[in-house]
Every structure is written in C-alpha cells, then in structure tokens.
Design an enzyme around this catalytic site. Sequence first.
Site, PDB file in Angstrom:
ATOM      1  N   ASP A   1       0.994  -1.856   0.497  1.00  0.00           N
ATOM      2  CA  ASP A   1      -0.041  -0.085  -0.168  1.00  0.00           C
ATOM      3  C   ASP A   1       1.026   1.239   0.229  1.00  0.00           C
ATOM      4  O   ASP A   1       2.719   1.463   0.533  1.00  0.00           O
ATOM      5  CB  ASP A   1      -0.816   0.319   1.181  1.00  0.00           C
ATOM      6  CG  ASP A   1      -1.892   0.606   1.133  1.00  0.00           C
ATOM      7  OD1 ASP A   1      -2.535   1.243  -0.036  1.00  0.00           O
ATOM      8  OD2 ASP A   1      -3.424   0.903   1.941  1.00  0.00           O
TER       9      ASP A   1
ATOM     10  N   GLU B   1       2.800   4.738  -4.081  1.00  0.00           N
ATOM     11  CA  GLU B   1       2.770   5.431  -5.128  1.00  0.00           C
ATOM     12  C   GLU B   1       3.832   6.429  -5.644  1.00  0.00           C
ATOM     13  O   GLU B   1       4.852   6.319  -7.099  1.00  0.00           O
ATOM     14  CB  GLU B   1       1.910   6.700  -5.668  1.00  0.00           C
ATOM     15  CG  GLU B   1       0.367   5.692  -5.662  1.00  0.00           C
ATOM     16  CD  GLU B   1       0.013   5.017  -4.483  1.00  0.00           C
ATOM     17  OE1 GLU B   1      -0.590   4.334  -4.902  1.00  0.00           O
ATOM     18  OE2 GLU B   1       0.209   5.326  -3.336  1.00  0.00           O
TER      19      GLU B   1
ATOM     20  N   ASP C   1      -8.813   2.949  -2.242  1.00  0.00           N
ATOM     21  CA  ASP C   1     -10.194   3.356  -2.336  1.00  0.00           C
ATOM     22  C   ASP C   1     -10.976   3.513  -2.774  1.00  0.00           C
ATOM     23  O   ASP C   1     -11.507   4.911  -2.509  1.00  0.00           O
ATOM     24  CB  ASP C   1      -9.580   3.970  -0.699  1.00  0.00           C
ATOM     25  CG  ASP C   1      -7.953   3.541  -0.026  1.00  0.00           C
ATOM     26  OD1 ASP C   1      -7.829   2.756   0.031  1.00  0.00           O
ATOM     27  OD2 ASP C   1      -7.021   5.020   0.346  1.00  0.00           O
TER      28      ASP C   1
END
Length: 786
Positions: A447, A450, A526
């Site tokens: 997670d 990025e 999300d």
Amino acid sequence: MNAGDLVRSVKWMTSLRAVGSAQGLRSVRSAWRRHRVDAVGLPRQGAARARVPGVAQGADPEPGGGVVRFARSSLRVRVAAGGAVFCGWDGAVPEPSYALAGACPEADERAVLEPDTDGGWRVVSERVLVAVSRHGTVEVRTPGGVVLRRDLAPRWWEPAGAAAGGRWVQRSEVAADARFFGLGGRASGPRLRDGVYRLWNTDPGGAFGPGDDPLYITMPVQLVVADAGTHLVFHDNTWDGRVTLWEGEEGAGSGHDRPGRCETRMDGGPLRYWVMVGTPARVLHGWAALTGGAALPPAWALGYQHARWGFGSEREVRRVVSGYRERGLPLSAVHLDIDHYRGHRVFTVDRERFPDLPGLAAELKKEGVRLVSIVDPAVKAEPGLAEYDTGVAAGVFVTDARGREVRGEVWPGECVFPDFTDPKARAWWGGLYAERLAQGFSGVWHDMNEPVSFAAFGDPTLPRSARHALEGRGGDHREAHNVYGLGMARAGYEGLRELRPEERPFVFSRSGWAGMQRYGGTWSGDVATGWPGLRASLALVLGLGLCGVPYSGPDVGGFTGFPSPELYLRWFQLGAYLPLFRTHAAISAGRREPWEFGAEVLEHAGAALRERARLLPYFVTLAHLAQRTGAPYVRPVWWRSPEDRALRDCEDAFLLGDSLLVAPVLELGADQRAVRLPRGLWYDTATGRAHEGPGQILLDAPLSRVPVLARAGSVIPVAGADGEVELEVWAPAPGRTGGGVLIRDAGAGAGAGAEVVRFTTRSRGGVVTVEREGSREVGYRVRVRG
C-alpha cells in the site's frame, strides 16, 4: 496549484483529520519542504526549441528492419520474431526497460526493409507491414495493407543547447469505428471516451469515483479495437505524461469519416514504442511474451478474503473468523492493516493488541484461513529502529540532489523511502520479509507505494528532484515515480521466493506499471462507497486485464462509507466472480461481514460464497491460463467477437474465462437487467433456458443472484459435493462442438508442472458426449446441463 491538486489537497486534509491535527500540520511542513527541495534540485525551465524529423535522407537495413535517417532525427523499426513492432526515435533502443521481462525478443530475420513510394520506406513481414513516409509518418498495416494505426511525425521541445531529448508529443490516427481501452486502472472505463488521461501514479486521497483521474496505476498501454483488427500500442516511457483521446465518427455512407485520434505527450524520456496486431487473444499473448507471464497466485488466494482497517486485536480477528465458521461460510484469508503495527512502523507488531501473532496465524491456518499483512514502503526516520538503521548503513534510501535523505510525512510520522530502482535496495528490502514470515503471514499487500507522502497542497509524493539509482544510470523522481511500486513489488516477490522457495509468493500492490503482473496483482484502492463506485470496480478490473494485469478486484462494499444492504449484496455478488474477492473498509467505515447486513443479505451472500468455492477449480484453471497465454480471467464480452460493434460498447457485463458470461446488477432497485450476448448459444445457469446470440435479452435479477450464462458446449471444472473436481458440461447446440480445459494446481510451488487436460464435447441425436484429448476415458465425474 492546479484544480486537480486543489481537489486532492482538500481530500487529503479531510482524511487526515481522523489521524489528528498534529499530522495535518506536519503535512503542511512536508509540502513546503518538498517545494523548497525542488526549487533547488530541478533544472530551471528555460527557452526550448521545437524540432521535427525533417525529410528522409536514406536508410540502413538491420535484422528485422532497419534505421531510417531523417534530416534532424532517425527512426529504428524492427519486427520481432513474434510479430511485435518496435519503433524508436533518436537512437532509442528497446533496452534498458522496466517493462520487458528479459532481453529484447529476437528480430524476425524474414522481415525486410525496402524502399516505398514517394521517398518512403517500409518493413514487410508475415504478420504486419510498417510503412514510413519521407516526412516521418509511420503506418502499421495488416499484411493485406489495411491501416490499423497512423503515427504522425513527432515533435520535440528541447532545452536550448541540448542535442536531443526534452518534452515530446506524438499524434496518431485510428479507424473511425475504433474504441480505446487500457491506460492502466481507470475508474471511468473500460472503454475510454474523449478526454485527457494523465500518466502519473496518484493516490487521489480519501476515496475515488468514476470522475477521478489519474489513480494508482497508470500505464502508457492502449488496446484499440476496430472492424479492421485489434492492436496494442505501448510507449515505453516512465515519465509523467498525458494521453488525449478523441473517438472517431463515421460519415454515414458519405465517405467523410473522421478518424479516431490520440495524442501522447511526455515530459521527457525516450520516444520508443511497441505495436502488436491480431485478435485480442493473440495481442495479449504477445504482450505477455514481451512483459512476462502473470505470477501464479497460490490456490487459497483465489478464495474469499476478509480485510478491515481497524481489526484492533487478536480477539477481534478470532471473533470475525468464528463468525464465518459458525455460519458455514467459506473464508480463505484475513488481512491485517496498519493498525496491527507498533505505531504504524512497518515490519513491527503491536504486542499489546497482538501478543502472539505467530500463534494466531498457526491457529487460523489449521482452520484453512491465512493471514495477509499490509506492507508500506515508508520507514520511520527513527534512530534505533532496525529497519531505519540498517537502511542507512546500506545506503538504500532516496536522497535529494545534495545527497541528503528525502523525508516525507506518512502514517508513522517523518519517514524515509527505499529506492526500489536500486538492486541493493531491493535485495535489502526483500530480506526484511523474513520478519513477516516469522510472524506467520502467508502473503502481503503493498500500500501507499505510488509513493505517498502526505501533503497539504500539491502532489502527495516525493520531490521530483529526488535522486534515484535507476539501475545504475542515475536520474530523478520524474523518471522513477511511475515504476516505484513496480520495483517494490519486485523486491517483495523476489525476497519471498528466496526466503520460502517451496511456496508461491502472494503479493498484490496498489501501485505499479507495465509488467507488474510478473510479481502479483492489484486491487481497486480506496473506491468510494456508492453505486458509482460499484460500477467503477468492474471498469478497473476489465481495464487492468487488457493491460496485462489479470489478478485484481475491488474493496467489496467500498472503502469509505456505509453501504446499504442492497448495495453491499450487489457488490458482494460481483466480487464473487472477480479474481481477487475481498471485502475491505476504512477504520471510520462500517463492518463488512455479511451477517452485519441482515438475514436476507446473509442468505444471499452465503450463496455467492458457496458458488465461488464451487468454481474454485475453474479459477485455478484461469490463473494458469493467464500465466501461460496472457488472457485475463475477466474479459470484455467482445473478447471473441471484436467485430461486433454493439459488444464493443457493452461495459456492464463480462466474460469469466471462455465459458461464463456474468451480468452484475449495478443499479439501485433493479430486479431485471438487459444482457447483450455474443454470437452462439447461451444457457441461463439459473433456469437452464437457452438463448441464441448475438442479440439482447432481458433476464430476471432478483436479490438472490445476478444473471450468469454458460456458453453451449463448455466444460467447466467445479468442486463437487465431496470436494473432488467434476466437470459441468453445458450441452452443445445440435451439430456443433465445444470444449474446455482443466489445469489442476500442482501444489504450493511455482506451478510449472501443472498438467493441462483438454476436453471436447459434441451433440448427436440428442446425446452429449465428452472426450478427453488423447483418450476416450474422461477420468472425472461429468454432469451434463442444458
């Protein structure tokens, strides 16, 4: 700050309120710090001169093609042995590349560069013809000469004094009837309408819906489907960019068609790209051959998985698992989010909440339930913390232009970030997973990669001037950003393979880039709770599959909100037919256990769970096929009929493998829905009624189920009542044949030795026969339906 940055900043500040005002203030400081670092570390924007290739001067043959020389540039065209076309301007070559699985494929020795009309050149091969005009336009044609793609001569904007490089733009044309797909994970897909699509992996903050773009996984990969044929184009460039699409229009017989158009703009990096042509299946097979087969998930990862940010304790995990067991509901895994860490520090455990995590994992594993751990890339900058100290000693963290650690604000507080473009950093990081294995975890989910650094304004990531190794070449975050998650996935996958070689790693990642399927899959991120989020969930899975990432799925129920019982159930029913079947929710959202939504939802969700368990042998087969052929588990309904224009526009249904057509309910209050069928005979699996395609039909969709149809003649491996594999055969139409494939999992290892068993079905005189390839003995129980 642009409008997109403003929206993201509002979302970030809203989401950070749940954490506390202190972290919100630190995110303001982090944003200013990033701004100052870039002000010093980035080259100043000066005057830039525009350049175009000019007129062709000659050509030099090479194996598979050659180099066409222009007045101010050069173009290398090479056809690979499998038919893929490489084009590289200004001396660009296929390697090095983060996308390619290995060495560049060998050239097609039969492909020949020869003069073309009007001073141009062309490369002729068995599968494709490439024509280069004297002014630099490149046409990719079928062997029969039909133009699939026309790439106009590019234009560069170079800093004054530079010999080459800088920003560039390339405009392209496709057929007027063409439809665009791909570009990574796009919530507004899978068909990409007119608009601008950014190529910059981004956490939208809070939650996203169909209108949010970009998201976590962007890829310069387009799949273009038209009457004349299908082609895939991949610009092998990791820099920030934008793709603008305009769908074409046909002139209604007037002959004045307006072609579809595409404009690709990149902020830097090479102008090099690959093109593959053929049927959708052939194109995806070629793409997998170029970028690598998909990692095979362990069989248990194809079952149902339950996650929540906010489990809180071992006691709560046991309560949830017991709830599934007591109600007879299948459960394969439970995922622990960042709240199980000590102060959110990666590779730690909160011993007060989880005093015996290895014991809990062993206890659950005996019940057939695995534990999966979240892993974030950010390491708290805390002397005395083992992960920080060893990383500093190894020199593996991202630095600024002056050689100082780049720091950002993430869940643990002030953090540093491993440089996953550095081989030694990947090896160091991969070794850290020994701690996760020692805690009893069977898989990991990556997670915040990025990567994310909380920021009150601007882009919530690292400074663009941050320095990266880039495999020894050196460069900054402008080039490394989009492959950061890919490098982390590689580090985790290779680390787990080395630490536990007897088991297939289970890794799925929120961010990534072309080729990420080599290391695992992904999930939606999300997604906002709501009916638009449900629709976006399907769009993401379909679009990623067409980019070569076959294993993905959404947060069932949405990440942020409180779904109504109806919305939750419809999302659950969709998830039961997607590769990654996982419920998940934010710490501030409601629970996601099926029994929390009432007795009716529990009954129908239980039916969906049992159907998923029954179809597990089919999902295992699809996983192996995805690895071997590149075909995604979840396919658009036009997969075998790309010439059917009505199917090309169908976005609310999908094929699961070759045998099933699933039509999820995506609207509030719907108890019927229209389903567009591909050609052939299809059976409603609930009623057994047959329907002939192509065409549109109306089917019942009560709360208890969603419409699922089986292709006539299909052989679908399923789990029988006793758990043994049996064959569910749907009768072929009279005079027609059908078939199917069974690939049984060979065990916990790599899966290379799995046996492929093929079956053929036929119907004669009302009698259905099933034959196994190479033998008349089928070897499995057979149940004929239809």
